[in-house]
Design a protein around this motif. Structure first.
Motif, PDB file in Angstrom:
ATOM      1  N   GLY A 199       0.873  -1.091   0.027  1.00  0.00           N
ATOM      2  CA  GLY A 199      -0.083   0.083   0.016  1.00  0.00           C
ATOM      3  C   GLY A 199       1.007   1.236  -0.052  1.00  0.00           C
ATOM      4  N   TYR A 200       0.268   2.336  -0.679  1.00  0.00           N
ATOM      5  CA  TYR A 200       1.146   3.475  -0.530  1.00  0.00           C
ATOM      6  C   TYR A 200       0.509   4.805   0.085  1.00  0.00           C
ATOM      7  CZ  TYR A 200       3.853   7.319  -2.716  1.00  0.00           C
ATOM      8  OH  TYR A 200       4.554   8.277  -3.206  1.00  0.00           O
ATOM      9  N   SER A 201       1.454   5.591   0.818  1.00  0.00           N
ATOM     10  CA  SER A 201       0.798   6.671   1.500  1.00  0.00           C
ATOM     11  C   SER A 201       0.128   6.260   2.928  1.00  0.00           C
ATOM     12  CB  SER A 201       0.078   7.743   0.746  1.00  0.00           C
ATOM     13  OG  SER A 201       0.107   8.885   1.236  1.00  0.00           O
ATOM     14  N   GLN A 202      -0.920   6.826   3.017  1.00  0.00           N
ATOM     15  CA  GLN A 202      -1.752   6.119   4.174  1.00  0.00           C
ATOM     16  C   GLN A 202      -1.833   4.554   3.941  1.00  0.00           C
ATOM     17  OE1 GLN A 202      -5.858   6.886   4.458  1.00  0.00           O
ATOM     18  NE2 GLN A 202      -6.173   5.756   6.393  1.00  0.00           N
ATOM     19  N   GLY A 203      -1.577   4.152   2.706  1.00  0.00           N
ATOM     20  CA  GLY A 203      -1.725   2.694   2.528  1.00  0.00           C
ATOM     21  C   GLY A 203      -0.444   2.167   3.028  1.00  0.00           C
ATOM     22  N   GLY A 204       0.577   2.748   2.789  1.00  0.00           N
ATOM     23  CA  GLY A 204       1.759   2.321   3.399  1.00  0.00           C
ATOM     24  C   GLY A 204       1.739   2.128   5.225  1.00  0.00           C
ATOM     25  N   HIS A 205       1.182   3.124   5.677  1.00  0.00           N
ATOM     26  CA  HIS A 205       0.734   2.811   7.177  1.00  0.00           C
ATOM     27  C   HIS A 205      -0.235   1.441   7.309  1.00  0.00           C
ATOM     28  CE1 HIS A 205      -1.308   3.701  10.900  1.00  0.00           C
ATOM     29  NE2 HIS A 205      -0.046   4.151  11.355  1.00  0.00           N
ATOM     30  N   ALA A 206      -1.062   1.559   6.527  1.00  0.00           N
ATOM     31  CA  ALA A 206      -1.933   0.568   6.697  1.00  0.00           C
ATOM     32  C   ALA A 206      -1.435  -0.967   6.566  1.00  0.00           C
ATOM     33  CB  ALA A 206      -3.360   0.465   5.852  1.00  0.00           C
TER      34      ALA A 206
END
Length: 488
Positions: A199-206
């Motif tokens: 996942g990227y951005s918030q998706g990286g955190h998620a």
């Protein structure tokens, strides 16, 4: 505007008959596949289908070289509605499911869970097939079940989205995996035991939160094979928050309001009245803007350029000075890097990222390695901003994880066809690899992930000496192309 142009182009290139089918189905109630698993239930609503040719067009639109990506299977997309725990209850949420079509019936499928980036409007979540959601067709076509949770408060969920809240992100992913497993009975697929997270951005955190959850609490059921968190705020308390306020302005002040209002909807401790955080008129106006219908661009346009004109004077200093400040307590609860992955992980970042500061990845890798992680690395994507970093990071992470997938060869194949060949070892460990199953006089080209020709040769041996760690492709004359990973 860009999203509208892209979706118009994609729909324009779909066959007229397919457009007619989905225009027709949108006018009537779709048949829902409904199953029960214990106390939880899930439904799957058909959304769209892409042929392999249409997926190749999508890849070309994203400027992915045909030398390193060719669609293999057609893909069907569904909106899955399912239950998950949240606060003290069970709620209904949604997500997207992508299923490759035409895979050998004897082959079970690997599962890729992709966690989306920041969106403010509910209908920008993956199950409504926005631009980021349509990446699911690309990810699924090589033969993967692809899952994209919408998260709490987005998609069909009407709650306030608790922005960058780790546990609800992780639960949205885990329970979508569980729902998709149950739906496989009706949709004619099964899991092969490989589970990937990105996942990227918030998706990286998620993605980091989901990976931690899978390894900590679901390892026997859904063992994590590899993960690629991309440009995420893993260290909110120690990196993302302090670096945000090192400058007088921030590129996306709407994120700050989203964070405060979203976390308060979960914890209830950050403020009693929003005027404790924001100056007027923002304290009065902001809650109504986070209604799931207002774009992030509109909120950013409304907010002032200088953070000093948005936040109450002295607020940041008081937070920094008090480790027990409710914001710090919430931030530490949502830091997602202090754990030791057992499976391979690669974090991608770019050094000019103005939204998610790249030190998040550096700090995370250093902590994990210092505490015993043996296969956690980072990849510097170069001096790019957040938007320009996204494409190479997402595609690079996808290709890297696919290197850990074991291809299915059905048991009923008694003789290996001459077109089935392998690269051994793969990954390569700073040396030579062998092309097995090919003639000894085979000719080949070695290309990098951008498609650039690095070298060529003849014979079964390919030498990687002197090349940097990364993803490469061996393109043979008449025998196809395969990817290979180089690890140090």
């Amino acid at each position: 505007m860009l999203r509208d142009v892209v979706l118009y182009a994609l729909n324009y290139h779909k066959p007229h008959s397919m457009n007619s089918i989905y225009t027709l189905t949108s006018a009537f109630t779709l048949t829902l596949l409904t199953l029960s698993a214990g106390i939880l239930a899930q439904t799957a609503e058909p959304l769209d289908s892409y042929t392999a040719a249409e997926i190749n067009y999508l890849a070309s639109f994203f400027q992915i070289p045909s030398t390193i990506y060719t669609a293999e299977y057609a893909v069907d997309a569904y909106r899955v509605t399912y239950d998950m725990p949240y606060l003290d209850s069970t709620i209904s949420v949604s997500g997207a499911l992508f299923v490759p079509q035409g895979v050998d019936s004897l082959c079970s499928l690997p599962v890729m869970t992709y966690m989306h980036g920041t969106v403010f409007e509910r209908t920008d979540a993956p199950s409504f097939l926005p631009l980021e959601g349509r990446l699911g067709f690309l990810m699924s076509s090589p033969g993967f079940i692809v899952l994209m949770p919408d998260y709490v408060g987005l998609g069909t969920s009407q709650l306030m989205h608790p922005y960058v809240h780790a546990q609800s992100e992780a639960d949205a992913g885990v329970y979508l995996i569980q729902a998709a497993e149950a739906l496989g009975v009706e949709l004619d697929y099964s899991f092969n035991g490989e589970f990937f997270s990105s996942g990227y951005s918030q998706g990286g955190h998620a993605s980091m939160a989901l990976s931690r959850e899978l390894e900590t609490n679901w390892a026997d059921t859904y063992p994590l094979t590899a993960s690629a968190p991309l440009s995420g705020p893993y260290d909110i308390s120690g990196t993302q928050f302090p670096e945000t306020f090192e400058s007088p302005s921030y590129s996306n002040p709407a994120y700050l309001a989203y964070n405060v209002i979203g976390w308060n909807s979960y914890y209830g401790t950050l403020y009693d009245d929003l005027s404790e955080i924001f100056q007027e008129p923002y304290a009065t106006d902001l809650p109504g803007m986070f209604n799931g219908e207002t774009s992030g661009q509109a909120i950013n346009t409304y907010l002032p350029f200088l953070l000093a004109d948005l936040l109450q004077p002295g607020l940041v200093d008081s937070i920094m000075a008090d480790p027990n400040h409710p914001f710090n307590v919430a931030a530490q609860d949502n830091d997602v890097y202090e754990w030791v992955p057992q499976s391979p992980m690669k974090m991608y970042y770019c050094t000019e990222d103005e939204q998610v500061f790249y030190n998040n990845a550096i700090i995370a890798e250093e902590w994990m390695t210092a505490n015993g992680a043996l296969n956690v690395t980072t990849s510097d994507g170069g001096p790019f901003n957040h938007s320009d970093c996204a494409g190479p990071a997402i595609f690079g992470g996808m290709i890297w994880m696919q290197g850990y997938h074991v291809e299915c060869i059905p048991d009923n194949i008694l003789e290996i066809d001459e077109t089935v060949w392998s690269i051994t070892p793969n990954p390569v460990v700073n040396g030579t690899t062998t092309l097995r199953g090919l003639p000894t006089n085979v000719t080949w080209n070695l290309r990098d992930i951008s498609g650039r020709l690095l070298t060529n040769g003849m014979g079964a041996e390919v030498d990687f000496t002197g090349l940097p760690e990364g993803i490469y492709f061996i393109q043979t004359n008449g025998w196809g192309t395969k990817k290979v990973l180089l690890h140090f």
